[in-house]
Design an enzyme around this catalytic site. Structure first.
Site, PDB file in Angstrom:
ATOM      1  N   GLY A  17       0.820  -1.209   0.000  1.00  0.00           N
ATOM      2  CA  GLY A  17       0.000   0.000   0.000  1.00  0.00           C
ATOM      3  C   GLY A  17       0.849   1.252   0.000  1.00  0.00           C
ATOM      4  O   GLY A  17       1.753   1.403   0.821  1.00  0.00           O
ATOM      5  N   GLY A  19      -0.589   4.311   0.252  1.00  0.00           N
ATOM      6  CA  GLY A  19      -1.465   5.381   0.741  1.00  0.00           C
ATOM      7  C   GLY A  19      -0.770   6.142   1.858  1.00  0.00           C
ATOM      8  O   GLY A  19       0.470   6.164   1.935  1.00  0.00           O
ATOM      9  N   PHE A  20      -1.558   6.727   2.743  1.00  0.00           N
ATOM     10  CA  PHE A  20      -0.961   7.559   3.798  1.00  0.00           C
ATOM     11  C   PHE A  20      -0.017   6.760   4.696  1.00  0.00           C
ATOM     12  O   PHE A  20       1.079   7.203   5.009  1.00  0.00           O
ATOM     13  CB  PHE A  20      -2.063   8.205   4.640  1.00  0.00           C
ATOM     14  CG  PHE A  20      -2.639   9.414   3.971  1.00  0.00           C
ATOM     15  CD1 PHE A  20      -1.959  10.621   3.985  1.00  0.00           C
ATOM     16  CD2 PHE A  20      -3.853   9.348   3.321  1.00  0.00           C
ATOM     17  CE1 PHE A  20      -2.481  11.740   3.358  1.00  0.00           C
ATOM     18  CE2 PHE A  20      -4.389  10.458   2.690  1.00  0.00           C
ATOM     19  CZ  PHE A  20      -3.700  11.659   2.706  1.00  0.00           C
ATOM     20  N   GLY A  21      -0.460   5.549   5.103  1.00  0.00           N
ATOM     21  CA  GLY A  21       0.356   4.750   6.014  1.00  0.00           C
ATOM     22  C   GLY A  21       1.591   4.202   5.322  1.00  0.00           C
ATOM     23  O   GLY A  21       2.717   4.347   5.815  1.00  0.00           O
ATOM     24  N   VAL A  85      -1.295  -7.304  -4.389  1.00  0.00           N
ATOM     25  CA  VAL A  85      -0.895  -8.410  -3.513  1.00  0.00           C
ATOM     26  C   VAL A  85      -2.142  -9.260  -3.320  1.00  0.00           C
ATOM     27  O   VAL A  85      -3.175  -8.774  -2.865  1.00  0.00           O
ATOM     28  CB  VAL A  85      -0.369  -7.882  -2.158  1.00  0.00           C
ATOM     29  CG1 VAL A  85      -0.103  -9.038  -1.205  1.00  0.00           C
ATOM     30  CG2 VAL A  85       0.888  -7.058  -2.371  1.00  0.00           C
ATOM     31  N   GLU A 177     -19.084  16.761   2.837  1.00  0.00           N
ATOM     32  CA  GLU A 177     -18.197  17.548   1.968  1.00  0.00           C
ATOM     33  C   GLU A 177     -18.686  17.511   0.522  1.00  0.00           C
ATOM     34  O   GLU A 177     -18.730  18.541  -0.156  1.00  0.00           O
ATOM     35  CB  GLU A 177     -16.763  17.032   2.091  1.00  0.00           C
ATOM     36  CG  GLU A 177     -16.186  17.395   3.450  1.00  0.00           C
ATOM     37  CD  GLU A 177     -14.782  16.847   3.731  1.00  0.00           C
ATOM     38  OE1 GLU A 177     -14.210  17.255   4.743  1.00  0.00           O
ATOM     39  OE2 GLU A 177     -14.275  16.029   2.950  1.00  0.00           O
ATOM     40  N   ASP A 314      -6.320   2.223   7.923  1.00  0.00           N
ATOM     41  CA  ASP A 314      -7.737   1.876   7.767  1.00  0.00           C
ATOM     42  C   ASP A 314      -7.990   0.372   7.704  1.00  0.00           C
ATOM     43  O   ASP A 314      -9.122  -0.067   7.841  1.00  0.00           O
ATOM     44  CB  ASP A 314      -8.278   2.485   6.455  1.00  0.00           C
ATOM     45  CG  ASP A 314      -8.560   3.966   6.586  1.00  0.00           C
ATOM     46  OD1 ASP A 314      -8.208   4.544   7.624  1.00  0.00           O
ATOM     47  OD2 ASP A 314      -9.149   4.542   5.638  1.00  0.00           O
ATOM     48  N   ALA A 330      -6.190   9.686   8.190  1.00  0.00           N
ATOM     49  CA  ALA A 330      -4.816   9.683   7.696  1.00  0.00           C
ATOM     50  C   ALA A 330      -3.830   9.860   8.851  1.00  0.00           C
ATOM     51  O   ALA A 330      -2.758   9.247   8.866  1.00  0.00           O
ATOM     52  CB  ALA A 330      -4.653  10.801   6.671  1.00  0.00           C
TER      53      ALA A 330
HETATM   54  C1  LIG Z   1     -13.301  11.379   0.619  1.00  0.00           C
HETATM   55  C2  LIG Z   1     -12.386  11.155   1.809  1.00  0.00           C
HETATM   56  C3  LIG Z   1     -12.003  12.232   2.592  1.00  0.00           C
HETATM   57  C4  LIG Z   1     -11.153  12.038   3.684  1.00  0.00           C
HETATM   58  N1  LIG Z   1     -10.770  13.137   4.441  1.00  0.00           N
HETATM   59  C5  LIG Z   1      -9.892  12.953   5.459  1.00  0.00           C
HETATM   60  C6  LIG Z   1      -9.425  14.078   6.211  1.00  0.00           C
HETATM   61  O1  LIG Z   1      -9.815  15.219   5.962  1.00  0.00           O
HETATM   62  N2  LIG Z   1      -8.521  13.853   7.201  1.00  0.00           N
HETATM   63  C7  LIG Z   1      -8.056  12.593   7.502  1.00  0.00           C
HETATM   64  O2  LIG Z   1      -7.215  12.443   8.395  1.00  0.00           O
HETATM   65  N3  LIG Z   1      -8.481  11.522   6.821  1.00  0.00           N
HETATM   66  C8  LIG Z   1      -9.388  11.667   5.817  1.00  0.00           C
HETATM   67  N4  LIG Z   1      -9.837  10.570   5.111  1.00  0.00           N
HETATM   68  C9  LIG Z   1      -9.397   9.225   5.536  1.00  0.00           C
HETATM   69  C10 LIG Z   1      -8.001   8.916   5.043  1.00  0.00           C
HETATM   70  O3  LIG Z   1      -7.894   9.157   3.655  1.00  0.00           O
HETATM   71  C11 LIG Z   1      -7.683   7.472   5.379  1.00  0.00           C
HETATM   72  O4  LIG Z   1      -7.820   7.285   6.765  1.00  0.00           O
HETATM   73  C12 LIG Z   1      -6.251   7.118   4.954  1.00  0.00           C
HETATM   74  O5  LIG Z   1      -6.143   7.172   3.547  1.00  0.00           O
HETATM   75  C13 LIG Z   1      -5.850   5.730   5.464  1.00  0.00           C
HETATM   76  O6  LIG Z   1      -4.540   5.459   5.054  1.00  0.00           O
HETATM   77  P1  LIG Z   1      -4.088   3.966   4.726  1.00  0.00           P
HETATM   78  O7  LIG Z   1      -2.634   4.037   4.422  1.00  0.00           O
HETATM   79  O8  LIG Z   1      -4.557   3.054   5.795  1.00  0.00           O
HETATM   80  O9  LIG Z   1      -4.901   3.573   3.432  1.00  0.00           O
HETATM   81  P2  LIG Z   1      -4.998   4.301   1.976  1.00  0.00           P
HETATM   82  O10 LIG Z   1      -4.494   5.694   2.053  1.00  0.00           O
HETATM   83  O11 LIG Z   1      -6.385   4.066   1.553  1.00  0.00           O
HETATM   84  O12 LIG Z   1      -3.977   3.447   1.103  1.00  0.00           O
HETATM   85  C14 LIG Z   1      -4.181   2.101   0.820  1.00  0.00           C
HETATM   86  C15 LIG Z   1      -3.365   1.750  -0.415  1.00  0.00           C
HETATM   87  O13 LIG Z   1      -3.290   0.340  -0.531  1.00  0.00           O
HETATM   88  C16 LIG Z   1      -3.436  -0.035  -1.892  1.00  0.00           C
HETATM   89  N5  LIG Z   1      -3.911  -1.423  -1.893  1.00  0.00           N
HETATM   90  C17 LIG Z   1      -5.060  -1.920  -1.370  1.00  0.00           C
HETATM   91  N6  LIG Z   1      -5.129  -3.242  -1.523  1.00  0.00           N
HETATM   92  C18 LIG Z   1      -3.993  -3.612  -2.186  1.00  0.00           C
HETATM   93  C19 LIG Z   1      -3.486  -4.856  -2.635  1.00  0.00           C
HETATM   94  N7  LIG Z   1      -4.129  -6.009  -2.424  1.00  0.00           N
HETATM   95  N8  LIG Z   1      -2.319  -4.856  -3.297  1.00  0.00           N
HETATM   96  C20 LIG Z   1      -1.625  -3.708  -3.518  1.00  0.00           C
HETATM   97  N9  LIG Z   1      -2.067  -2.513  -3.093  1.00  0.00           N
HETATM   98  C21 LIG Z   1      -3.227  -2.458  -2.429  1.00  0.00           C
HETATM   99  C22 LIG Z   1      -4.417   0.965  -2.449  1.00  0.00           C
HETATM  100  O14 LIG Z   1      -4.295   1.077  -3.852  1.00  0.00           O
HETATM  101  C23 LIG Z   1      -3.987   2.239  -1.708  1.00  0.00           C
HETATM  102  O15 LIG Z   1      -3.045   2.975  -2.455  1.00  0.00           O
HETATM  103  C24 LIG Z   1     -10.697  10.738   4.007  1.00  0.00           C
HETATM  104  C25 LIG Z   1     -11.094   9.652   3.223  1.00  0.00           C
HETATM  105  C26 LIG Z   1     -11.934   9.858   2.125  1.00  0.00           C
HETATM  106  C27 LIG Z   1     -12.356   8.678   1.297  1.00  0.00           C
END
Ligand SMILES: Cc1cc2nc3c(=O)[nH]c(=O)nc-3n(C[C@H](O)[C@H](O)[C@H](O)COP(=O)(O)OP(=O)(O)OC[C@H]3O[C@@H](n4cnc5c(N)ncnc54)[C@H](O)[C@@H]3O)c2cc1C
Length: 442
Positions: A17, A19-21, A85, A177, A314, A330
């Site tokens: 992943g 994303g943020f994490g 994955v 939003e 998440d 995030a």
């Molecule tokens: C519309 C919206 C607005 C938001 N606003 C806010 C805000 O204002 N403030 C805040 O703090 N949070 C906000 N959030 C929440 C925040 O975006 C999430 O909490 C954050 O993205 C979680 O980070 P993460 O790294 O767990 O997952 P994500 O950032 O979702 O990253 C997960 C990554 O894993 C990848 N992935 C998934 N499964 C697989 C796999 N099997 N193989 C390879 N890659 C994979 C995905 O493609 C993705 O890139 C918002 C969310 C949304 C949807």
């Protein structure tokens, strides 16, 4: 890196992943004595808090997403793989990719996030628009602007009204939003560019099954959000549960009665569940998931019996202060990434001390210039909350300070609902096609 003459090799860390994490974890391991492989099924890091702006046509795709390779270009010991994955072989310490390749790890960090969930009604996916991925936001933007074009062409007033009714299901931060921005689009579209409709007749309806919108905030702030939405022309309907969605509308249960709202565009912002990989990982590692598919992790973020597998963000379920589950934010994912990588940098396979969340508060923006936020017990609303919101995003946006400032300037000055942003990708999909007339006989 291959082993040296003495058989020593650098430890291998696989991050699932970007994303943020996941991205925060990769950044923190940049100077560590490890080889990192980050795998994501997309090639971009998505700034999800700005997705609603992208869907509204306020900002462009590249302002909402950044290629992961670019974000990690200065990390010499980090490899980026665009792949899904599909499984984890916990015994052999390998992740399995979509084409069967296997990557060895000494430490695994799973940060695969969440996806839109329809609570068992997967058929609603085909008749509504989610807002969790880049593709979903782009599809929604096309649909919003196509709805006006369809309304312009509709001959029947009832069909026109259906096209000019936009329903948002779910009154959490995302639903609020997106409703706010739809209210702005409706109010600011230029009437003179249409001949058959007045875009200001657009109805934006926000349905929430609970008794108030944004329940994560206090009752007072929820009330303010409902008031701001009302000022933007959004009809907020609390205690309204969507029981069916199809191409022509939403069926709602409200006060024990059933009501039908005819509409052609439904935005689903009512729920998410952990990405599918969590179920397979739980099976492979003997871990549990909760009802939303989130991995139940130890307080130190490792999986039970697997000090070398950590899960963050998440995709996980962990209790925080007051025994309440940590929110899907995030800030949680980033802080958890820091906790795990600190231990890996120190030579451990994963963390061994409990993760402590530093609550930086929650924010929700409503339309332009208004927001609510709750920071360590202090409540703010209106413009001051909006500027706090901007400051927080300035801090968390990727890239150098120049890029962040440029992006925020674009965002603040975005002319939502104005002509230059109304790009529809492709043709209108839903127009009933008239069979092509036969070639006239010569
Ligand atoms: C519309 C919206 C607005 C938001 N606003 C806010 C805000 O204002 N403030 C805040 O703090 N949070 C906000 N959030 C929440 C925040 O975006 C999430 O909490 C954050 O993205 C979680 O980070 P993460 O790294 O767990 O997952 P994500 O950032 O979702 O990253 C997960 C990554 O894993 C990848 N992935 C998934 N499964 C697989 C796999 N099997 N193989 C390879 N890659 C994979 C995905 O493609 C993705 O890139 C918002 C969310 C949304 C949807």
């Amino acid at each position: 890196m291959p082993p040296d003459a003495d058989g020593n090799r650098r430890r291998r860390v696989v991050i699932v992943g970007g994303g943020f994490g996941g991205l925060a974890a990769a950044h923190k391991l940049r100077h560590a004595d490890v080889d990192v492989t980050l795998v994501d099924r997309t090639n971009h890091h998505l700034f999800q808090p700005l997705l609603y702006q992208l869907a509204a046509g306020g900002i462009s795709t590249t302002e909402c997403a950044e290629p992961i390779r670019f974000a990690l270009r200065k990390s010499r010991h980090t490899k980026v793989v665009m792949a899904e994955v599909t499984d984890v072989d916990a015994e052999r310490r390998q992740v399995v990719l979509d084409r069967g390749e296997r990557l060895d790890y000494d430490s695994l960090i799973v940060a695969c996030g969440a996806q839109t969930s329809y609570f068992g009604h997967d058929e609603w996916r085909d008749v509504s628009y989610g807002l969790k991925t880049l593709a979903e936001a782009e599809a929604l933007r096309s649909r919003i602007y196509a709805a006006f074009e369809e309304a312009e062409r509709a001959k029947d007033p009832a069909a026109r009204e259906e096209w000019l009714t936009l329903v948002v299901v779910g009154g959490g931060a995302t639903g609020v939003e997106v409703s706010g921005v739809l209210g702005i689009i409706a109010a600011h579209r230029d009437k003179r560019t249409f001949s058959g409709i007045d875009p200001r007749n657009t109805r934006v309806i926000l349905l929430d099954a609970g008794d108030r919108v944004v329940p994560a905030f206090s009752e007072k702030l929820s009330g303010k959000v409902a008031k701001y939405l009302g000022e933007l022309g959004v009809s907020v309907r609390e205690g309204a549960r969507a029981t069916d969605i199809d191409e022509h509308g939403v069926t709602v249960e409200i006060d024990g009665k059933t009501e039908r709202i005819p509409c052609r565009t439904v935005i689903w912002a009512a729920g998410v569940r952990a990405a599918g990989l969590t179920e397979r990982l739980a099976k492979a590692a003997g871990a549990n998931t909760d009802r939303a598919g989130r991995l139940e992790v130890n307080p130190d973020l490792t999986l039970p019996g697997h000090p070398e597998i950590s899960a963050i963000g998440d995709a996980t379920s962990l209790k925080g202060p007051g025994d309440r589950p940590l929110p899907g934010l995030a800030t949680v994912a980033i802080q958890q990434a820091h906790h795990v990588t600190k231990a890996i940098r120190a030579g451990q396979p994963g963390a061994t001390t409990p993760f402590k969340y530093f609550d930086k508060g929650a924010l929700a923006v409503v339309g332009r210039g208004k927001a609510v936020c709750e920071i360590r017990g202090r409540e703010l609303s209106g413009r001051i909350a909006f500027f706090t919101y901007l400051g927080v995003h300035l801090y968390y946006l990727g890239g150098g300070l120049g890029r962040r400032l440029e992006l925020l300037t674009d965002w603040v000055t975005a002319r939502i609902g104005h002509l230059e942003n109304q790009v529809i990708e492709g043709e209108l999909e839903t127009v009933e096609r008239v069979p092509e007339a036969a070639e006239p006989a010569r």
